[in-house]
Scaffold this motif. Structure first.
Motif, PDB file in Angstrom:
ATOM      1  N   LEU A  46      -2.868   3.055   5.176  1.00 49.02           N
ATOM      2  CA  LEU A  46      -2.963   3.288   3.740  1.00 49.02           C
ATOM      3  C   LEU A  46      -2.076   2.261   3.055  1.00 49.02           C
ATOM      4  N   ASP A  47      -2.686   1.360   2.312  1.00 49.45           N
ATOM      5  CA  ASP A  47      -1.928   0.357   1.562  1.00 49.45           C
ATOM      6  C   ASP A  47      -1.588   0.974   0.210  1.00 49.45           C
ATOM      7  N   VAL A  48      -0.314   1.315   0.032  1.00 50.77           N
ATOM      8  CA  VAL A  48       0.126   2.022  -1.173  1.00 50.77           C
ATOM      9  C   VAL A  48       0.944   1.128  -2.097  1.00 50.77           C
ATOM     10  N   GLY A  49       0.937  -0.179  -1.831  1.00 51.78           N
ATOM     11  CA  GLY A  49       1.723  -1.103  -2.628  1.00 51.78           C
ATOM     12  C   GLY A  49       1.303  -1.183  -4.079  1.00 51.78           C
ATOM     13  N   GLY A  50       0.064  -0.810  -4.379  1.00 52.32           N
ATOM     14  CA  GLY A  50      -0.429  -0.884  -5.754  1.00 52.32           C
ATOM     15  C   GLY A  50      -0.259   0.390  -6.561  1.00 52.32           C
ATOM     16  N   LEU A  51       0.408   1.399  -5.977  1.00 54.57           N
ATOM     17  CA  LEU A  51       0.627   2.631  -6.747  1.00 54.57           C
ATOM     18  C   LEU A  51       1.542   2.339  -7.931  1.00 54.57           C
ATOM     19  N   ALA A  52       1.095   2.730  -9.106  1.00 57.64           N
ATOM     20  CA  ALA A  52       1.882   2.536 -10.317  1.00 57.64           C
ATOM     21  C   ALA A  52       2.748   3.776 -10.546  1.00 57.64           C
ATOM     22  N   GLU A  53       4.026   3.573 -10.629  1.00 55.11           N
ATOM     23  CA  GLU A  53       4.960   4.667 -10.896  1.00 55.11           C
ATOM     24  C   GLU A  53       4.698   5.865  -9.985  1.00 55.11           C
ATOM     25  N   PRO A  54       4.976   5.743  -8.676  1.00 57.47           N
ATOM     26  CA  PRO A  54       4.722   6.852  -7.757  1.00 57.47           C
ATOM     27  C   PRO A  54       5.411   8.133  -8.227  1.00 57.47           C
ATOM     28  N   ASP A  55       4.717   9.252  -8.058  1.00 58.49           N
ATOM     29  CA  ASP A  55       5.262  10.545  -8.445  1.00 58.49           C
ATOM     30  C   ASP A  55       4.862  11.572  -7.403  1.00 58.49           C
ATOM     31  N   MET A  56       5.082  12.848  -7.689  1.00 51.91           N
ATOM     32  CA  MET A  56       4.781  13.886  -6.712  1.00 51.91           C
ATOM     33  C   MET A  56       3.283  14.032  -6.462  1.00 51.91           C
ATOM     34  N   VAL A  57       2.445  13.594  -7.386  1.00 51.04           N
ATOM     35  CA  VAL A  57       0.997  13.591  -7.131  1.00 51.04           C
ATOM     36  C   VAL A  57       0.695  12.592  -6.008  1.00 51.04           C
ATOM     37  N   ALA A  58       1.351  11.443  -6.034  1.00 48.70           N
ATOM     38  CA  ALA A  58       1.170  10.455  -4.965  1.00 48.70           C
ATOM     39  C   ALA A  58       1.661  11.011  -3.637  1.00 48.70           C
ATOM     40  N   VAL A  59       2.769  11.724  -3.643  1.00 48.73           N
ATOM     41  CA  VAL A  59       3.301  12.333  -2.421  1.00 48.73           C
ATOM     42  C   VAL A  59       2.322  13.375  -1.895  1.00 48.73           C
ATOM     43  N   GLU A  60       1.788  14.204  -2.790  1.00 50.39           N
ATOM     44  CA  GLU A  60       0.791  15.199  -2.374  1.00 50.39           C
ATOM     45  C   GLU A  60      -0.435  14.514  -1.782  1.00 50.39           C
ATOM     46  N   ALA A  61      -0.876  13.439  -2.412  1.00 47.77           N
ATOM     47  CA  ALA A  61      -2.045  12.713  -1.912  1.00 47.77           C
ATOM     48  C   ALA A  61      -1.781  12.192  -0.504  1.00 47.77           C
ATOM     49  N   LEU A  62      -0.611  11.621  -0.267  1.00 48.84           N
ATOM     50  CA  LEU A  62      -0.299  11.092   1.054  1.00 48.84           C
ATOM     51  C   LEU A  62      -0.224  12.202   2.095  1.00 48.84           C
ATOM     52  N   GLY A  73      -8.446  13.287  14.390  1.00 47.08           N
ATOM     53  CA  GLY A  73      -7.934  12.758  15.644  1.00 47.08           C
ATOM     54  C   GLY A  73      -7.263  11.406  15.557  1.00 47.08           C
ATOM     55  N   ARG A  74      -6.850  11.024  14.379  1.00 44.00           N
ATOM     56  CA  ARG A  74      -6.195   9.721  14.198  1.00 44.00           C
ATOM     57  C   ARG A  74      -4.830   9.917  13.568  1.00 44.00           C
ATOM     58  N   ARG A  75      -4.152   8.820  13.283  1.00 45.00           N
ATOM     59  CA  ARG A  75      -2.856   8.887  12.626  1.00 45.00           C
ATOM     60  C   ARG A  75      -2.832   7.936  11.438  1.00 45.00           C
ATOM     61  N   VAL A  76      -1.885   8.172  10.533  1.00 43.33           N
ATOM     62  CA  VAL A  76      -1.754   7.365   9.320  1.00 43.33           C
ATOM     63  C   VAL A  76      -0.487   6.535   9.420  1.00 43.33           C
ATOM     64  N   GLN A  77      -0.587   5.322   8.908  1.00 43.25           N
ATOM     65  CA  GLN A  77       0.600   4.509   8.693  1.00 43.25           C
ATOM     66  C   GLN A  77       0.498   3.892   7.305  1.00 43.25           C
ATOM     67  N   LEU A  78       1.649   3.728   6.672  1.00 47.32           N
ATOM     68  CA  LEU A  78       1.695   3.192   5.316  1.00 47.32           C
ATOM     69  C   LEU A  78       2.059   1.719   5.323  1.00 47.32           C
ATOM     70  N   ARG A  79       1.474   0.993   4.386  1.00 50.33           N
ATOM     71  CA  ARG A  79       1.853  -0.398   4.168  1.00 50.33           C
ATOM     72  C   ARG A  79       2.082  -0.579   2.676  1.00 50.33           C
ATOM     73  N   GLY A  80       3.068  -1.393   2.349  1.00 47.61           N
ATOM     74  CA  GLY A  80       3.344  -1.691   0.951  1.00 47.61           C
ATOM     75  C   GLY A  80       4.148  -0.609   0.247  1.00 47.61           C
ATOM     76  N   ILE A  81       4.861   0.196   1.006  1.00 43.69           N
ATOM     77  CA  ILE A  81       5.621   1.289   0.403  1.00 43.69           C
ATOM     78  C   ILE A  81       6.743   0.725  -0.465  1.00 43.69           C
ATOM     79  N   THR A  82       6.885   1.287  -1.632  1.00 43.96           N
ATOM     80  CA  THR A  82       7.931   0.847  -2.556  1.00 43.96           C
ATOM     81  C   THR A  82       9.167   1.725  -2.382  1.00 43.96           C
ATOM     82  N   ARG A  83      10.244   1.246  -2.880  1.00 44.40           N
ATOM     83  CA  ARG A  83      11.496   2.018  -2.823  1.00 44.40           C
ATOM     84  C   ARG A  83      11.324   3.362  -3.527  1.00 44.40           C
ATOM     85  N   GLU A  84      10.648   3.362  -4.682  1.00 41.46           N
ATOM     86  CA  GLU A  84      10.464   4.600  -5.439  1.00 41.46           C
ATOM     87  C   GLU A  84       9.667   5.635  -4.641  1.00 41.46           C
TER      88      GLU A  84
END
Length: 123
Positions: A46-62, A73-84
């Motif tokens: 999941l490339d999340v680098g383009g999330l604008a102003e991450p919030d709890m909705v983004a956390v719920e989505a992830l 039967g698979r796993r998720v990994q994040l790319r582009g995670i921001t500090r926020e």
């Protein structure tokens, strides 16, 4: 939101600002993406680098996307995670559930406010 050709790595790009109504649509799109790739146990990025102003909705989505992928039967990994976003994942306790791509490290820390114990998370 975009995804790559099914012949390449399974990747879903998530950008902009998410609304609660976007979460089921993202999960459905992820099911389609995994279905197109066929059987296997590879990771879905999941490339999340383009999330604008991450919030709890983004956390719920992830979190929901993680559950969806695990059921398939698979796993998720994040790319582009921001500090926020990392701070939100840590504060919600989901930093151990949704992982960053191998080789990526991000430290979360900061100055403690007056009267508070200093805290930080380091992976």
């Amino acid at each position: 939101m975009a995804d790559h050709d099914e012949r390449g790595p399974m990747e879903l790009t998530i950008g902009g600002r998410l609304a609660p109504a976007d979460v089921p649509r993202l999960c459905a799109r992820l099911c389609e993406l995994v279905g197109q790739a066929g059987p296997g146990s590879g990771a879905v990025t999941l490339d999340v680098g383009g999330l604008a102003e991450p919030d709890m909705v983004a956390v719920e989505a992830l979190a929901r996307l993680q559950l969806t992928v695990r059921r398939l039967g698979r796993r998720v990994q994040l790319r582009g995670i921001t500090r926020e976003l990392r701070v939100l994942l840590v504060s919600s306790g989901l930093d151990g559930v949704v992982r960053e791509c191998p080789g990526l490290r991000l430290e979360v820390g900061g100055e403690a406010e007056e009267g508070e114990e200093p805290r930080g998370v380091e992976e």
